[in-house]
Design an enzyme around this catalytic site. Structure first.
Site: not given
Length: 319
Positions: A203-205
């Site tokens: 997720h995300s980073y």
């Protein structure tokens, strides 16, 4: 409003101390001050008159939430806490969680990587745990679904980078930053287990971390990693290795129905709608589509790896 005596270093160290608990639906609710029983009252951010004190209180509660999730992963979900590196005292090491203490040639392995910031192993979004529920904010639904599908599951802890030793804040060897942490787990725990097939959800980073792993370990990704599911990843399209493009998909915030194909920039991996417009909700909202993609990729991967073995077996039988 809370009294000043509850501020600063005197914050409670338990959910009950903060006056909260999780109900059967996994939603954070206030405890009745007289009976100690759960009520229907939701989290209250406005505890003090000062904005900074309210934020400090929120963050202190968040730290307790992190410990709660850690404990739940072990006590209720049955995961094992694994310390890395193994040659230092546990209090100076980082740790990850796994469905088994020592992986041994897992047939199917699912690796979960959260984003940046305050989140730790087992979490997608602390704000969702506090304001929505455990299902949307933690990785528990992914753990359970992975197990149902026959996966061993490993949870990385990429933001756990420092320890206080003898009063001094020291970086954890092999875990000084998210990518180093992930590389250490890959080298010391995952690769050594000789997994047959690996899927990654990031997720995300966590997407940035995954892309960097794919750059650093191209042969491992080519031979072992059959699927990568990103949830609103913030990676740079120009850095995506070619091998990743054929096995990865990124479910991003969009108003479009879940799994609707979206336009992509040059060199990037396919982007599909996560079926939600909030970044932090993407992992939870796209889970069904993501696992359908992963299982479809596994079916292709297992057939591809089985063909050479079948040919070899046939050849061995010919005289």
């Amino acid at each position: 409003m809370a009294s000043s005596e509850q501020r600063g270093d005197s914050y409670p160290t338990t959910l009950e101390g903060f006056g909260y608990g999780f109900n059967e639906e996994g939603k954070l609710r206030q405890l009745d001050k007289d009976t100690g029983k759960l009520t229907d009252r939701v989290f209250d951010y406005q505890v003090y008159t000062s904005l900074s004190e309210n934020q400090a209180h929120y963050e202190a509660l968040g730290e307790v939430i992190t410990e709660y999730v850690y404990e739940r992963l072990v006590e209720k979900e049955g995961l094992k806490k694994v310390y890395l590196p193994a040659d230092v005292p546990p209090e100076e090491a980082t740790f990850i969680f796994s469905t088994t203490e020592k992986l041994t040639k897992p047939k199917k392995l699912l690796v979960l990587i959260h984003g940046s910031g305050v989140v730790r192993a087992g979490q997608w979004a602390r704000s969702l745990i506090i304001n929505d529920c455990l299902d949307s904010g933690t990785q528990i639904p992914y753990i359970n679904r992975g197990r149902e599908l026959g996966y061993e599951v490993v949870l990385l802890n990429t933001n756990d980078n420092y320890r206080t030793v003898a009063g001094k804040r020291k970086p954890i060897r092999g875990s000084r930053n998210p990518t180093e942490h992930a590389a250490t787990v890959l080298e010391q725990y995952i690769r050594t287990s000789d997994p047959e097939a690996v899927a990654i959800v990031a997720h995300s980073y966590g997407g940035v971390v995954t892309v960097e792993l794919a750059q650093r370990y191209p042969e491992f990704f080519k031979e072992k990693v059959f699927a990568v599911g990103f949830t609103d990843s913030v990676h740079s399209a120009s850095l995506v290795p070619e091998a990743l493009k054929g096995i990865a998909r990124n479910w991003v915030t969009a108003k479009d129905p879940l799994d609707t194909p979206l336009t992509i920039t040059k060199h990037d991996i396919p982007r599909h709608s996560a079926g939600h417009i909030k970044h932090e909700m993407t992992s939870y909202s796209c889970m069904s589509a993501l696992f359908e993609f992963v299982e479809g990729r596994y079916s292709k991967f297992s057939k591809t790896t089985a063909e050479p073995l079948a040919k070899k077996a046939k050849g061995d039988g010919e005289l």
